[in-house]
Design a protein around this motif. Structure first.
Motif, PDB file in Angstrom:
ATOM      1  N   ASP A 120       0.842  -1.195   0.000  1.00 46.90           N
ATOM      2  CA  ASP A 120       0.000   0.000   0.000  1.00 46.90           C
ATOM      3  C   ASP A 120       0.879   1.247   0.000  1.00 46.90           C
ATOM      4  OD1 ASP A 120      -2.194  -1.640   0.120  1.00 46.90           O
ATOM      5  OD2 ASP A 120      -2.516  -1.367   2.280  1.00 46.90           O
ATOM      6  N   ARG A 121       0.277   2.346  -0.428  1.00 50.70           N
ATOM      7  CA  ARG A 121       1.001   3.621  -0.439  1.00 50.70           C
ATOM      8  C   ARG A 121       0.497   4.527   0.684  1.00 50.70           C
ATOM      9  NH1 ARG A 121       0.920   6.813  -5.953  1.00 50.70           N
ATOM     10  NH2 ARG A 121      -1.277   7.120  -5.348  1.00 50.70           N
ATOM     11  N   ALA A 122       1.416   4.958   1.525  1.00 51.69           N
ATOM     12  CA  ALA A 122       1.065   5.884   2.602  1.00 51.69           C
ATOM     13  C   ALA A 122       1.373   7.302   2.153  1.00 51.69           C
ATOM     14  CB  ALA A 122       1.854   5.550   3.860  1.00 51.69           C
ATOM     15  N   VAL A 123       0.406   8.171   2.297  1.00 51.94           N
ATOM     16  CA  VAL A 123       0.576   9.589   1.968  1.00 51.94           C
ATOM     17  C   VAL A 123       0.507  10.354   3.284  1.00 51.94           C
ATOM     18  CG1 VAL A 123      -0.319  11.540   0.654  1.00 51.94           C
ATOM     19  CG2 VAL A 123      -0.549   9.213  -0.261  1.00 51.94           C
ATOM     20  N   PHE A 124       1.587  11.056   3.611  1.00 46.95           N
ATOM     21  CA  PHE A 124       1.629  11.696   4.924  1.00 46.95           C
ATOM     22  C   PHE A 124       2.372  13.025   4.892  1.00 46.95           C
ATOM     23  CE2 PHE A 124       5.285   8.873   4.636  1.00 46.95           C
ATOM     24  CZ  PHE A 124       6.347   9.620   5.154  1.00 46.95           C
ATOM     25  N   ASP A 125       2.065  13.837   5.868  1.00 44.20           N
ATOM     26  CA  ASP A 125       2.771  15.090   6.096  1.00 44.20           C
ATOM     27  C   ASP A 125       3.666  14.885   7.309  1.00 44.20           C
ATOM     28  OD1 ASP A 125       3.532  17.670   5.626  1.00 44.20           O
ATOM     29  OD2 ASP A 125       1.729  18.602   6.463  1.00 44.20           O
ATOM     30  N   TRP A 126       4.779  15.609   7.363  1.00 48.05           N
ATOM     31  CA  TRP A 126       5.717  15.327   8.443  1.00 48.05           C
ATOM     32  C   TRP A 126       6.584  16.531   8.793  1.00 48.05           C
ATOM     33  CZ3 TRP A 126      11.253  14.891   8.118  1.00 48.05           C
ATOM     34  CH2 TRP A 126      11.779  15.215   6.853  1.00 48.05           C
ATOM     35  N   SER A 127       7.131  16.474   9.983  1.00 48.33           N
ATOM     36  CA  SER A 127       8.191  17.394  10.406  1.00 48.33           C
ATOM     37  C   SER A 127       9.175  16.571  11.230  1.00 48.33           C
ATOM     38  CB  SER A 127       7.633  18.567  11.224  1.00 48.33           C
ATOM     39  OG  SER A 127       6.979  18.106  12.395  1.00 48.33           O
ATOM     40  N   GLY A 128      10.413  17.050  11.329  1.00 47.28           N
ATOM     41  CA  GLY A 128      11.436  16.273  12.014  1.00 47.28           C
ATOM     42  C   GLY A 128      12.342  17.131  12.861  1.00 47.28           C
ATOM     43  N   TYR A 129      12.793  16.559  13.985  1.00 45.45           N
ATOM     44  CA  TYR A 129      13.634  17.294  14.934  1.00 45.45           C
ATOM     45  C   TYR A 129      14.756  16.394  15.458  1.00 45.45           C
ATOM     46  CZ  TYR A 129       9.679  20.518  14.991  1.00 45.45           C
ATOM     47  OH  TYR A 129       8.683  21.377  14.608  1.00 45.45           O
ATOM     48  N   THR A 130      15.904  16.989  15.689  1.00 51.54           N
ATOM     49  CA  THR A 130      17.002  16.271  16.342  1.00 51.54           C
ATOM     50  C   THR A 130      16.758  16.343  17.842  1.00 51.54           C
ATOM     51  OG1 THR A 130      18.377  18.277  16.392  1.00 51.54           O
ATOM     52  CG2 THR A 130      18.607  16.831  14.477  1.00 51.54           C
ATOM     53  N   ILE A 131      15.806  15.561  18.303  1.00 53.30           N
ATOM     54  CA  ILE A 131      15.326  15.674  19.683  1.00 53.30           C
ATOM     55  C   ILE A 131      16.423  15.388  20.708  1.00 53.30           C
ATOM     56  CG2 ILE A 131      14.536  13.280  19.801  1.00 53.30           C
ATOM     57  CD1 ILE A 131      12.153  14.269  21.449  1.00 53.30           C
ATOM     58  N   GLY A 132      17.415  14.568  20.328  1.00 51.40           N
ATOM     59  CA  GLY A 132      18.500  14.274  21.249  1.00 51.40           C
ATOM     60  C   GLY A 132      19.577  15.337  21.274  1.00 51.40           C
ATOM     61  N   TYR A 133      19.482  16.339  20.384  1.00 49.86           N
ATOM     62  CA  TYR A 133      20.495  17.389  20.293  1.00 49.86           C
ATOM     63  C   TYR A 133      19.803  18.734  20.126  1.00 49.86           C
ATOM     64  CZ  TYR A 133      24.689  19.928  18.852  1.00 49.86           C
ATOM     65  OH  TYR A 133      25.724  20.845  18.765  1.00 49.86           O
ATOM     66  N   PHE A 134      19.371  19.316  21.236  1.00 54.61           N
ATOM     67  CA  PHE A 134      18.770  20.653  21.306  1.00 54.61           C
ATOM     68  C   PHE A 134      17.436  20.768  20.577  1.00 54.61           C
ATOM     69  CE2 PHE A 134      23.394  21.491  21.738  1.00 54.61           C
ATOM     70  CZ  PHE A 134      23.380  22.015  23.021  1.00 54.61           C
ATOM     71  N   GLY A 135      16.860  19.674  20.104  1.00 50.93           N
ATOM     72  CA  GLY A 135      15.557  19.736  19.455  1.00 50.93           C
ATOM     73  C   GLY A 135      15.517  20.612  18.222  1.00 50.93           C
ATOM     74  N   ARG A 136      16.582  20.617  17.452  1.00 52.38           N
ATOM     75  CA  ARG A 136      16.632  21.474  16.273  1.00 52.38           C
ATOM     76  C   ARG A 136      15.832  20.868  15.126  1.00 52.38           C
ATOM     77  NH1 ARG A 136      23.114  23.019  16.493  1.00 52.38           N
ATOM     78  NH2 ARG A 136      22.950  24.422  18.282  1.00 52.38           N
ATOM     79  N   PRO A 137      15.055  21.682  14.415  1.00 56.39           N
ATOM     80  CA  PRO A 137      14.246  21.156  13.316  1.00 56.39           C
ATOM     81  C   PRO A 137      15.089  20.920  12.070  1.00 56.39           C
ATOM     82  CG  PRO A 137      13.920  23.515  13.504  1.00 56.39           C
ATOM     83  CD  PRO A 137      14.792  23.114  14.665  1.00 56.39           C
ATOM     84  N   PHE A 138      14.862  19.789  11.412  1.00 57.54           N
ATOM     85  CA  PHE A 138      15.437  19.599  10.089  1.00 57.54           C
ATOM     86  C   PHE A 138      14.347  19.547   9.022  1.00 57.54           C
ATOM     87  CE2 PHE A 138      15.138  15.402  12.102  1.00 57.54           C
ATOM     88  CZ  PHE A 138      14.488  14.627  11.155  1.00 57.54           C
TER      89      PHE A 138
END
Length: 250
Positions: A120-138
């Motif tokens: 199946d194909r999953a269609v999703f929106d996302w955001s990501g963070y380096t939670i283990g290192y100051f929580g910086r967004p990538f």
């Protein structure tokens, strides 16, 4: 945390260096003699003290490594069986931890009877963070227009089982329903981005900006920091495989 621990240890060691420094009987005897030396022996006394402090300070890295993090002490965890999610990294008590080492927390449950299956194909929106290192967004959402993360919205698509998405994230998607929002914590190791694909062309999701990719790679390539990642994911829809090489839009 390591820097804070080292700073604290430095203060302790400087105030009582002799207690931490390994000394032979001869060294201890000389230290005692130097403390009772006359003014003519002041240079020797200062030299002995400097040597003691230098030896004590050389033990800081080992002491810091052996000292558990505050979160580890609080959790009391002692299980070290998971090689890629060791207990010395930060723990998140409000997340459900799986046997494989990844963790998740449902922010909003999805609706419907349709579930993801291989193919199946999953269609999703996302955001990501380096939670283990100051929580910086990538990969960020809702940032100011014109900023480093400004971009056109485009949902990410992956075929389940194709090996084109971070394994820990794919596992997190599998039990979601359309419309659901979930936070997925992925430890460093086989569940995260592979080290031989720093362009993230083979395994996604790929950050959509150069600054985001640089922030992600800085952590992935740095063994001295906690390389745990956090993904915020919203499953937009599930496109079922139609058996003809295509998909039926969900």
């Amino acid at each position: 945390r390591t820097a804070a621990t080292s700073a604290t240890l430095t203060c302790i060691l400087l105030s009582g260096a002799a207690a931490f420094a390994p000394q032979s009987p001869i060294t201890a005897s000389r230290a005692n003699l130097s403390l009772s030396a006359t003014k003519n022996n002041d240079d020797t006394t200062q030299e002995n003290r400097r040597q003691i402090i230098q030896r004590a300070l050389s033990t800081i890295p080992l002491l810091a490594l052996s000292n558990p993090s505050p979160s580890h002490a609080a959790s009391g965890a002692t299980n070290m069986s998971n090689q890629y999610a060791p207990e010395f990294v930060q723990q998140y008590e409000d997340f459900i931890r799986t046997d494989e080492g990844w963790q998740y927390k449902d922010v909003k449950l999805g609706q419907g009877d349709v579930s993801l299956e291989n193919g199946d194909r999953a269609v999703f929106d996302w955001s990501g963070y380096t939670i283990g290192y100051f929580g910086r967004p990538f990969e960020a959402k809702g940032g100011p227009t014109g900023g480093a993360f400004d971009k056109d919205v485009d949902y990410f698509r992956t075929v389940i089982g194709s090996g084109t998405v971070v394994p820990g994230l794919e596992k997190g998607l599998m039990s979601m329903k359309p419309g659901g929002v979930r936070q997925v914590i992925v430890p460093y190791g086989p569940l995260t981005y592979p080290p031989n694909d720093l362009e993230h062309a083979k395994i996604g999701p790929k950050p959509t900006t150069f600054s985001g990719q640089r922030a992600l790679n800085f952590v992935l390539e740095n063994p001295r920091v906690d390389r745990t990642l956090l993904f915020n994911v919203k499953l937009v829809r599930i496109d079922k495989a139609n058996g003809k090489g295509g998909f039926t839009r969900g």
